[in-house]
Enzyme design. Structure first.
Site, mmCIF file in Angstrom:
data_model
loop_
_atom_site.group_PDB
_atom_site.id
_atom_site.type_symbol
_atom_site.label_atom_id
_atom_site.label_comp_id
_atom_site.label_asym_id
_atom_site.label_seq_id
_atom_site.Cartn_x
_atom_site.Cartn_y
_atom_site.Cartn_z
ATOM 1 N N SER A 150 13.433 6.270 -13.557
ATOM 2 C CA SER A 150 12.371 7.075 -14.136
ATOM 3 C C SER A 150 12.350 8.474 -13.528
ATOM 4 O O SER A 150 12.282 9.479 -14.237
ATOM 5 C CB SER A 150 11.026 6.381 -13.892
ATOM 6 O OG SER A 150 9.956 7.246 -14.153
ATOM 7 N N SER A 151 12.450 8.532 -12.187
ATOM 8 C CA SER A 151 12.392 9.835 -11.522
ATOM 9 C C SER A 151 13.611 10.679 -11.822
ATOM 10 O O SER A 151 13.504 11.889 -12.017
ATOM 11 C CB SER A 151 12.291 9.649 -10.002
ATOM 12 O OG SER A 151 11.044 9.131 -9.669
ATOM 13 N N HIS A 171 13.355 11.519 3.805
ATOM 14 C CA HIS A 171 12.744 12.750 4.212
ATOM 15 C C HIS A 171 12.548 13.730 3.057
ATOM 16 O O HIS A 171 11.441 14.217 2.853
ATOM 17 C CB HIS A 171 13.423 13.426 5.406
ATOM 18 C CG HIS A 171 12.506 14.488 5.865
ATOM 19 N ND1 HIS A 171 11.389 14.216 6.630
ATOM 20 C CD2 HIS A 171 12.415 15.778 5.504
ATOM 21 C CE1 HIS A 171 10.691 15.328 6.753
ATOM 22 N NE2 HIS A 171 11.295 16.287 6.088
ATOM 23 N N TRP A 203 7.113 -0.238 3.896
ATOM 24 C CA TRP A 203 7.663 0.449 2.725
ATOM 25 C C TRP A 203 9.080 0.944 2.999
ATOM 26 O O TRP A 203 9.819 1.260 2.085
ATOM 27 C CB TRP A 203 6.747 1.608 2.295
ATOM 28 C CG TRP A 203 7.027 2.926 2.922
ATOM 29 C CD1 TRP A 203 6.654 3.338 4.171
ATOM 30 C CD2 TRP A 203 7.762 4.022 2.350
ATOM 31 N NE1 TRP A 203 7.101 4.620 4.397
ATOM 32 C CE2 TRP A 203 7.775 5.066 3.314
ATOM 33 C CE3 TRP A 203 8.393 4.226 1.125
ATOM 34 C CZ2 TRP A 203 8.412 6.293 3.085
ATOM 35 C CZ3 TRP A 203 9.030 5.456 0.891
ATOM 36 C CH2 TRP A 203 9.033 6.465 1.872
ATOM 37 N N TYR A 234 9.014 15.826 0.886
ATOM 38 C CA TYR A 234 8.898 17.164 0.318
ATOM 39 C C TYR A 234 8.735 17.106 -1.183
ATOM 40 O O TYR A 234 8.052 17.933 -1.791
ATOM 41 C CB TYR A 234 10.093 18.026 0.735
ATOM 42 C CG TYR A 234 9.992 18.359 2.184
ATOM 43 C CD1 TYR A 234 10.708 17.644 3.135
ATOM 44 C CD2 TYR A 234 9.101 19.335 2.611
ATOM 45 C CE1 TYR A 234 10.548 17.906 4.477
ATOM 46 C CE2 TYR A 234 8.950 19.613 3.950
ATOM 47 C CZ TYR A 234 9.676 18.887 4.883
ATOM 48 O OH TYR A 234 9.508 19.136 6.214
ATOM 49 N N THR A 280 7.437 26.846 5.854
ATOM 50 C CA THR A 280 6.141 26.273 5.497
ATOM 51 C C THR A 280 5.019 27.161 6.004
ATOM 52 O O THR A 280 4.035 27.414 5.304
ATOM 53 C CB THR A 280 6.004 24.864 6.098
ATOM 54 O OG1 THR A 280 7.235 24.159 5.913
ATOM 55 C CG2 THR A 280 4.887 24.102 5.441
ATOM 56 N N SER A 301 -0.758 27.244 -5.416
ATOM 57 C CA SER A 301 -0.342 28.616 -5.720
ATOM 58 C C SER A 301 -0.849 29.087 -7.070
ATOM 59 O O SER A 301 -0.862 30.285 -7.332
ATOM 60 C CB SER A 301 1.181 28.729 -5.698
ATOM 61 O OG SER A 301 1.677 28.531 -4.405
ATOM 62 N N HIS A 348 15.044 12.662 12.275
ATOM 63 C CA HIS A 348 13.858 12.688 13.125
ATOM 64 C C HIS A 348 12.981 11.464 12.904
ATOM 65 O O HIS A 348 12.038 11.247 13.653
ATOM 66 C CB HIS A 348 13.051 13.979 12.948
ATOM 67 C CG HIS A 348 12.421 14.159 11.597
ATOM 68 N ND1 HIS A 348 12.686 15.244 10.807
ATOM 69 C CD2 HIS A 348 11.535 13.410 10.900
ATOM 70 C CE1 HIS A 348 11.990 15.148 9.679
ATOM 71 N NE2 HIS A 348 11.289 14.043 9.712
ATOM 72 N N HIS A 349 13.316 10.636 11.912
ATOM 73 C CA HIS A 349 12.612 9.372 11.772
ATOM 74 C C HIS A 349 13.251 8.307 12.645
ATOM 75 O O HIS A 349 12.788 7.176 12.674
ATOM 76 C CB HIS A 349 12.662 8.909 10.318
ATOM 77 C CG HIS A 349 12.006 9.861 9.369
ATOM 78 N ND1 HIS A 349 10.673 9.801 9.033
ATOM 79 C CD2 HIS A 349 12.507 10.930 8.688
ATOM 80 C CE1 HIS A 349 10.396 10.782 8.192
ATOM 81 N NE2 HIS A 349 11.478 11.480 7.969
ATOM 82 N N HIS A 375 0.849 -1.193 0.000
ATOM 83 C CA HIS A 375 0.000 0.000 0.000
ATOM 84 C C HIS A 375 0.883 1.242 0.000
ATOM 85 O O HIS A 375 0.690 2.165 -0.802
ATOM 86 C CB HIS A 375 -0.922 -0.015 1.217
ATOM 87 C CG HIS A 375 -1.582 1.302 1.492
ATOM 88 N ND1 HIS A 375 -2.605 1.819 0.722
ATOM 89 C CD2 HIS A 375 -1.356 2.232 2.458
ATOM 90 C CE1 HIS A 375 -2.976 3.000 1.211
ATOM 91 N NE2 HIS A 375 -2.240 3.278 2.265
ATOM 92 N N ARG A 429 1.939 0.924 15.125
ATOM 93 C CA ARG A 429 1.680 0.771 13.696
ATOM 94 C C ARG A 429 1.878 -0.655 13.261
ATOM 95 O O ARG A 429 2.552 -1.441 13.933
ATOM 96 C CB ARG A 429 2.703 1.601 12.903
ATOM 97 C CG ARG A 429 2.483 3.064 12.877
ATOM 98 C CD ARG A 429 3.661 3.738 12.216
ATOM 99 N NE ARG A 429 3.683 3.504 10.780
ATOM 100 C CZ ARG A 429 4.531 4.087 9.955
ATOM 101 N NH1 ARG A 429 5.414 4.929 10.422
ATOM 102 N NH2 ARG A 429 4.496 3.842 8.673
ATOM 103 N N ASP A 469 7.744 21.751 -26.051
ATOM 104 C CA ASP A 469 7.640 20.443 -25.408
ATOM 105 C C ASP A 469 8.684 20.419 -24.297
ATOM 106 O O ASP A 469 9.287 21.435 -24.004
ATOM 107 C CB ASP A 469 7.867 19.302 -26.421
ATOM 108 C CG ASP A 469 7.144 18.013 -26.013
ATOM 109 O OD1 ASP A 469 7.506 17.419 -24.974
ATOM 110 O OD2 ASP A 469 6.208 17.616 -26.715
ATOM 111 N N LYS A 501 4.513 30.140 3.800
ATOM 112 C CA LYS A 501 3.723 29.856 2.598
ATOM 113 C C LYS A 501 2.237 29.890 2.902
ATOM 114 O O LYS A 501 1.438 30.442 2.146
ATOM 115 C CB LYS A 501 4.108 28.490 2.028
ATOM 116 C CG LYS A 501 5.421 28.515 1.276
ATOM 117 C CD LYS A 501 5.751 27.160 0.726
ATOM 118 C CE LYS A 501 5.479 26.992 -0.747
ATOM 119 N NZ LYS A 501 6.271 27.755 -1.665
ATOM 120 N N GLU A 548 12.075 12.945 0.224
ATOM 121 C CA GLU A 548 10.995 12.349 -0.568
ATOM 122 C C GLU A 548 9.633 12.917 -0.189
ATOM 123 O O GLU A 548 8.803 13.191 -1.051
ATOM 124 C CB GLU A 548 11.005 10.833 -0.376
ATOM 125 C CG GLU A 548 9.789 10.078 -0.902
ATOM 126 C CD GLU A 548 9.668 10.116 -2.414
ATOM 127 O OE1 GLU A 548 10.656 10.492 -3.078
ATOM 128 O OE2 GLU A 548 8.582 9.791 -2.931
#
Lengths: 382, 292, 526
Positions: free
Chosen positions: C170-171, C254, C143, C258, C329, C269, C303-304, C78, C451, C107, C332, C256
């Protein structure tokens, strides 16, 4: 038992209720929507810090939502609002950049002192070594020479919905960890196989158990009681089934427990060791089936078909049908290649080991016809 | 900068259009090749019999497809479809691609740093040492549970020679690169050929290093922290050198075929950047893995 | 912003009938964008069904449907499918459709590589979903696949490793494309400080991708070697450390998150100024805040890992750095509100979802601040509080922004207006069911529910039941979304070039639907 009726499901009601939560929570044990009542200094500190943070966040959310909702109500085209065209306002922008920075700086001190407090494990009164296994905990008290495993004791029937669930469903064990109240307990946490994590919410202590490494933490329990937690790092299929239960006893009762433990352990080891009796294959298989169901079936399955590749099949398995010495070795000493198979020699006595080895070699379609006696196991221990 | 992108202007003073290629099957073919490769690799590491075959098919297919795709791009360039703006795109793309390669090696250097400075010392002298009685750590380290000593790979001899070779090859490719805009064809060919030769010798010497490590020093991938980091870092570096040698050979052939001009030779720039990157990584590797 | 004509006429359907062969060989950013979006929606449902299976098992205490091993396979896949198969491709689909249009480019910089980036995704999906069907099933290590648990996993884990490698390529290639397009192909006159915020957020996102995806590749490769080639990167026996994996993984992990939210900021925006009929407030500070968020995100990964046993100094460093990210943040959020302030607002579906995004994302953000305080995190790490936090930011955040953007630009893509009333139903039902599902999870976490467990102690029963009901409601509501989108593709009221009264930007200067080729000659931009 639960106050279901108060939840109408609307977001604003839920948000409002959450604001009232701090006051409501102190009334409940086995808390459902708040931290469990703190039982150590650190848990108190964390709880207080959290409330501080919550008020600050509530204020921020109230201001932000308030402004937004006001804007959405007031500046609508349908009410004839004409859009302004400003794109910046230096003063306002500076203010709303500085204020968050100040808030963060303000939070820094209490946040920092809590961390430093938590990390100070020096001058402990008692040392306990905790090892996470798949899927149970082992508690060792080096100075007192005490060592035991602590496994989930909730009956399988309750989990499979065949029996109604007890009050401490999934939070009960056969041998809880025992600690004295009011003493600084330092725990050395490690693991045998994969990463686990030892957590007692009421203590405010959570420490990852990392195989091959030791990490420490500490706590001092305020009052006697039984405190329950769970493993809190995914460790395989029974991750949700290896609870942590700590019994905190007054000083004198704790001392009695330590003394009593030494006596009872001596008694049980004399009973099991030196068991020179020869059992029949039927007796061994019968007892072996019980041991297998309690200890082995979770991974190797009641049918012996296993869950390959991590939990190999015992039915027609190479080790189960090969030489007897090989089966005895892997059951007693675990697998070198696959740490999921632990060494059972510390957890089962000679009779149990002989019985389960015999059972495996003569069940699931295996028909070795041979058996192991407790004295074979005793010999293999040396 | 006052203005934005480098728009190209044609002779009439109008903005020249950016080349957008016709529909092409190369991309999906790359994807299918990679599917075969990954499925094959996954099967192979699990001792599946079909694994190596699938992997080989995928690899072969990938090589053919890349040949075709790059050929396509080369032909487009030769038909003057790549104006200055397109050229700038190529430069940006190649530069940032090399950056990602740097980050990939960074992860492995980070692992080396961590094992050497943090985990091994903890296992030897720190809080965790009580689990591993009698382990003294140090570097190179195998590991507390491996019961074997590890001899370090000497920085003298082959590695030093290899360092010299790569540095020299950096010179030869720069020579070739400088020769190009000046139209010095002989020097260009010589420089490129010398680079290929030096690269090939480097790879050969690395192979002997590996043989020496495995048979004589008994250093393998499974020899703890040192073995793992040594082989992974030098191994991936070697793969990148091999790719680099291939590319330099291709550009050598293309130069011989007269496909590059003093004005248009982006491929030479790109490959020379790549080659320097490979050299710099080796230098870092030599210092961190061999010397320190 | 005025613009002189430079728009190519472009022909629709000039390539004739569009069969399968055509679609797999496209070099057109609009078609590739559509491919990404279609793929993303299907993966969203695949991942969503897994979520519903999870919530079905968690509806009541006890094990009803799923063996624990299978349950863990679903939680793992998931996560992987939603992050890598649904959300990231969706944002890339938006980038493909919108960036050339917004920048006045014909393009993307590398149209064939663009197609390749897309076509790497189906093989990755095949490997991921296919992993359920190999011996041992899919990976059940989460994951985040921490070793040593992930080393114990069967062949499904290897398929996952290689799938992630494909997704990474790909990314990375996609990010190279985006950076080059933004740097090199803006219309003359469009300086960096004049380009749309959506382009800025994607620029920073693309740089983050370049920095961290190769590091993930490194982690996966080391894991593969530990699994099959006898190395000890993450094994103390050989001097390695499982925590090393966590460091390398979260260095990727991390940024990721963002990567998953910055494009959402860009979409919002674009939308709020349109429906407030006012320019975006504080464009410059928005740009700097975006860069600050991206830059800071590289330093906070620890922090993880607050419970692994860092020394106090390390714990404090990560805590301070994380708390700091809240500042840009917050800036914004204030800028968006200031955009609304003294505007003249209407609330069509794009605006509804953008406002909804703001409300719920702020909630997700403040729980992030609470989690950043290391001492408090000790109690909340690996509990449902964290699950609540990241679903608030990623579902209410990223997903709602994607819905907003879809409704906003769908008329430009299809040439037809979608059915507004149905879209509004989609919004309200999503908001209600989303909060029903995830708000109660904060309490579950506070009360102590870990979890990744298929069964739980009795005090967690009621909220789990509520969450499961909410989840099913949310899932079924998304069928409405598919219905609205498909209906719009087939027809509806004709959409003008400038679909929305307050819209600004080059994409609104081309006809709706946008012709196959646009801006073959770049416009002059002022």
């Amino acid at each position: 038992m639960q106050s279901f009726s108060s939840w109408k499901g609307s977001p604003s009601a839920i948000i409002l209720m959450s604001m009232l939560a701090p006051s409501a929570a102190t009334a409940s044990t086995g808390a459902r929507f708040w931290f469990q009542p703190p039982q150590t200094e650190i848990a108190h500190r964390i709880s207080d810090l959290h409330i501080l943070l919550l008020w600050i966040c509530a204020a921020i959310v109230a201001i932000v939502f308030g402004l937004m909702i006001f804007a959405m109500v007031r500046y609508r085209k349908s009410l004839g609002a004409v859009p302004a065209q400003f794109e910046s306002n230096k003063k306002v922008e500076i203010i709303w950049s500085i204020i968050p920075i100040l808030i963060v700086l303000g939070l820094a001190w209490p946040a920092t002192s809590a961390v430093i407090w938590m990390k100070n494990t020096s001058n402990a009164d008692i040392l306990i070594k905790i090892t996470g296994y798949q899927w149970k905990w082992q508690y060792e008290y080096p100075t007192e020479n005490i060592s035991f495993f602590s496994e989930l004791s909730t009956p399988r029937a309750q989990i499979d919905n065949l029996q109604s669930k007890g009050e401490n469903y999934l939070l009960e064990v056969d041998h809880p960890m025992v600690v004295p109240v009011g003493k600084k307990v330092r725990i050395l946490v490690t693991a045998n196989d994969v990463i686990h994590s030892w957590w007692v919410p009421a203590f405010g202590v959570k420490q990852d158990a990392i195989p091959g490494f030791i990490r420490d933490a500490w706590f001092r329990v305020d009052s006697p009681g039984i405190y329950r937690g769970q493993c809190v790092e995914l460790c395989g299929k029974d991750h949700g089934f290896m609870p942590v239960v700590v019994k905190a006893l007054p000083q004198d009762e704790y001392a009695a427990w330590v003394a009593g433990y030494a006596t009872s352990r001596a008694a049980s080891s004399t009973a099991a060791a030196g068991d020179a009796k020869n059992y029949t294959i039927e007796e061994l298989k019968t007892q072996g089936e019980t041991v297998y169901g309690a200890k082995c079936a979770a991974c190797h399955q009641p049918s012996g078909s296993g869950l390959p590749p991590t939990f190999p099949a015992l039915a027609h398995g190479k080790v189960a049908t090969g030489p007897m010495a090989g089966t005895i070795d892997i059951v007693m000493n675990g697998s070198k290649k696959n740490p999921a198979m632990m060494a059972w020699k510390t957890q089962l006595n000679d009779v149990e080991l002989a019985a389960v080895v015999t059972y495996i070699r003569n069940s699931f379609g295996n028909a070795s016809g041979d058996l192991a006696q407790p004295k074979d196991i005793a010999a293999a221990r040396h | 900068m006052a203005n934005s992108s480098v728009a190209s202007y044609n002779s009439a003073g109008n903005i020249a259009p950016y080349f957008v290629p016709e529909p092409s099957q190369w991309p999906v073919r790359v994807a299918v090749s990679l599917l075969f490769m990954t499925a094959g690799a996954a099967t192979w590491v699990n001792s599946g019999q079909a694994g190596p075959f699938l992997l080989a098919c995928g690899l072969l297919s990938l090589v053919l497809v890349l040949f075709g795709w790059f050929g396509n791009v080369i032909r487009e360039g030769q038909n003057s479809l790549h104006n200055a703006q397109v050229d700038r795109s190529f430069r940006l793309g190649m530069a940032w691609f090399i950056f990602t390669e740097v980050m990939f090696f960074g992860a492995m250097f980070a692992a080396l740093f961590y094992m050497r400075e943090i985990s091994v010392p903890d296992l030897a002298h720190g809080l965790s040492a009580q689990l591993w009685q009698g382990y003294s750590g140090g570097w190179p380290a195998s590991g507390p549970g491996l019961h074997s000593t590890v001899q370090p790979m000497s920085a003298r001899g082959v590695p030093a020679l290899n360092t010299a070779l790569l540095l020299l090859s950096g010179l030869t490719i720069t020579m070739a690169h400088q020769a190009m805009p000046r139209g010095n064809f002989r020097l260009l060919i010589f420089g490129l050929a010398a680079t290929v030769a030096l690269g090939l010798v480097f790879l050969l010497m690395q192979a002997t290093e590996y043989r020496h490590a495995i048979s004589e020093l008994h250093l393998t991938l499974s020899q703890g922290a040192y073995g793992a980091t040594f082989f992974l870092l030098t191994g991936f570096h070697g793969v990148h050198v091999a790719v680099g040698v291939t590319m330099v050979s291709v550009i050598l052939v293309r130069s011989l075929l007269g496909q590059l001009t003093p004005q248009h030779h982006f491929a030479l720039d790109a490959i020379s950047w790549y080659w320097h990157f490979v050299g710099v990584v080796w230098l870092l590797l030599y210092i961190v893995v061999y010397c320190l | 912003m005025a613009n002189t004509v430079g728009i190519a006429s472009g022909q629709t359907g000039e390539h004739g009938k569009k069969g399968l062969l055509y679609w797999i060989s496209s070099t057109n950013h609009k078609e590739i964008g559509t491919l990404y979006l279609g793929f993303s929606v299907s993966m969203f449902f695949v991942g969503g069904i897994m979520a519903l299976l999870i919530r079905a098992e968690l509806f009541q205490p006890g094990l009803q449907f799923l063996r624990p091993e299978l349950f863990n396979q679903f939680t793992t896949l998931h996560g992987l499918i939603m992050v890598f198969g649904a959300v990231m491709p969706a944002f890339v689909g938006f980038a493909n459709w919108q960036l050339p249009l917004m920048l006045g480019a014909p393009d993307m910089a590398f149209p064939r590589l663009n197609n390749m980036s897309f076509w790497l995704l189906p093989p990755a999906a095949i490997l991921l979903v296919g992993s359920f069907f190999v011996p041992g099933g899919a990976s059940a290590a989460g994951w985040t696949f921490y070793p040593p648990l992930s080393v114990q996993m069967g062949p499904g884990m290897d398929m996952t490793i290689f799938a992630v490698h494909l997704l990474g390529i790909s990314s990375i290639v996609g990010a190279l494309n985006i950076i080059t397009t933004i740097a090199n192909m803006r219309a003359p006159g469009m300086t960096m400080m004049k380009m749309p915020m959506f382009a800025w957020t994607w620029l920073v996102t693309a740089y983050l991708l370049l920095i961290v995806m190769p590091v993930l590749a490194g982690a996966m490769t080391m894991l593969l070697f530990d699994r099959h080639f006898g190395t000890h990167f993450f094994n103390a026996v050989g001097g390695g450390d499982p925590v090393l994996f966590q460091h390398i993984f979260w260095f990727f992990g991390h940024p990721e998150v963002y990567i998953l939210i910055l494009p959402a900021f860009g979409i919002v925006s674009s939308i709020i100024p349109t429906f407030a009929r006012k320019p975006l407030f504080g464009y410059r500070s928005m740009v700097f805040a975006t860069i600050a968020i991206g830059g800071l995100s590289i330093f906070v990964w620890g922090h993880h890992m607050f419970t692994v046993g860092f020394p106090a100094a390390v714990q404090l460093f990560y805590m301070y750095a994380t708390m700091l990210v809240a500042v840009p943040t917050g800036v914004k959020v204030f800028n968006w509100i200031a955009t609304m302030w003294k505007g003249s607002m209407t609330f069509e579906a794009p605006m509804l979802f953008s406002v909804g995004f703001l409300l719920v994302f702020v909630l997700g953000g403040v729980t992030g601040v609470i989690l950043s305080v290391a001492a408090v995190d000790i109690q909340l790490q690996d509990t449902y509080y964290v699950v609540a936090h990241f679903h608030y930011t990623m579902v209410a955040g990223s997903l709602f922004a994607l819905f907003a953007g879809t409704y906003y630009w769908l008329p430009k893509w299809t040439g037809y207006m979608y059915e507004e009333k149905l879209a509004q139903w989609h919004f309200w039902l999503s908001m209600i069911f989303f909060n029903m599902t995830f708000f109660v999870m904060h309490f579950l976490g506070l009360a102590g529910m870990p979890r990744r467990i298929p069964d739980y102690p009795l005090q967690f029963a009621n909220f789990n039941m509520i969450a499961s009901i909410g989840a099913f409601g949310f899932g079924i509501t998304q069928l409405l979304f598919v219905y609205v989108v498909v209906k719009c593709i087939r027809g509806g009221a004709k959409a003008p070039a400038k679909v929305w009264e307050g819209a600004t930007g080059l994409e609104w200067t081309v006809p709706s639907p946008a012709p196959h080729h646009t801006f073959t000659t770049p416009p002059h931009f002022e």
